[in-house]
Design an enzyme around this catalytic site. Structure first.
Site, PDB file in Angstrom:
ATOM      1  N   HIS A 110      35.977  35.197  43.091  1.00 39.41           N
ATOM      2  CA  HIS A 110      36.188  34.999  44.459  1.00 39.41           C
ATOM      3  C   HIS A 110      36.502  33.657  44.509  1.00 39.41           C
ATOM      4  CE1 HIS A 110      34.258  38.667  46.480  1.00 39.41           C
ATOM      5  NE2 HIS A 110      34.958  39.254  45.373  1.00 39.41           N
ATOM      6  N   GLU A 119      35.483  31.209  46.516  1.00 40.46           N
ATOM      7  CA  GLU A 119      34.197  30.329  46.842  1.00 40.46           C
ATOM      8  C   GLU A 119      33.240  30.155  45.518  1.00 40.46           C
ATOM      9  OE1 GLU A 119      34.716  32.571  50.460  1.00 40.46           O
ATOM     10  OE2 GLU A 119      34.896  33.117  48.621  1.00 40.46           O
ATOM     11  N   CYS A 134      31.539  36.239  51.520  1.00 42.58           N
ATOM     12  CA  CYS A 134      30.876  37.699  51.238  1.00 42.58           C
ATOM     13  C   CYS A 134      29.449  37.218  50.830  1.00 42.58           C
ATOM     14  CB  CYS A 134      31.646  38.663  50.119  1.00 42.58           C
ATOM     15  SG  CYS A 134      31.374  37.942  48.713  1.00 42.58           S
ATOM     16  N   CYS A 144      29.290  35.479  47.493  1.00 44.05           N
ATOM     17  CA  CYS A 144      29.754  34.069  47.753  1.00 44.05           C
ATOM     18  C   CYS A 144      28.651  33.157  48.303  1.00 44.05           C
ATOM     19  CB  CYS A 144      30.927  33.913  48.438  1.00 44.05           C
ATOM     20  SG  CYS A 144      32.458  34.593  47.303  1.00 44.05           S
TER      21      CYS A 144
END
Length: 156
Positions: free
Chosen positions: A53, A55, A83, A86
């Site tokens: 992801h 992040e 999410c 993250c």
């Protein structure tokens, strides 16, 4: 434009450009306490890595460049609400605060619905769709005993 708005705009621009590079529509920028800037984009499908992801990628990039796992005082700017994975990564990295543009509902409308992940942690353990169970053996604490005995360990 405020500093927060400028870095958030940068994260959104990264996310938008990443789509053209076969990535997901997510971008992130980390600004350290001393002003260093690190970027990350979503590479889940491009790299076949469900943890890639934006992040997490930004955190990895910052930590690798700075040779530390501690980003205390840093700010994470994300094109979308992080999410649970993250957010947990930001907590482990000791990020000071998080600023995001689109929220989880905007992401869900585009086909990125994290609701199941948020709900997972709110569901009683015995009702969760992915069971997680302990099978405790006699050596279950051996790794921790080795860790506590290690003179070269780096606490985190």
């Amino acid at each position: 434009m405020s500093t927060d708005a400028a870095y958030l705009s940068q994260a959104v621009e990264l996310a938008t450009a990443n789509v053209a590079d076969n990535g997901g529509p997510f971008g992130a920028v980390i600004v350290t306490a001393d002003g260093q800037v690190f970027e990350g984009v979503n590479r889940v499908t491009a790299n076949n890595d469900p943890t890639a992801h934006a992040e997490v990628t930004a955190i990895r990039n910052a930590c690798a460049a700075l040779e530390t796992f501690d980003l205390s005082g840093a700010v994470l700017y994300s094109s979308c609400e992080p999410c649970p994975m993250c957010l947990a990564s930001a907590l482990w990295a000791r990020i000071g605060r998080v600023v995001f543009a689109a929220d989880r509902h905007d992401a869900a409308a585009a086909g990125f619905d994290d609701a199941a992940f948020y709900e997972y942690f709110d569901t009683p353990v015995e009702e969760r769709f992915m069971p997680v169970a302990q099978l405790a053996g006699d050596s279950r604490n051996a790794p921790f005993e080795a860790w506590n005995a290690s003179v070269s360990r780096i606490d985190y």
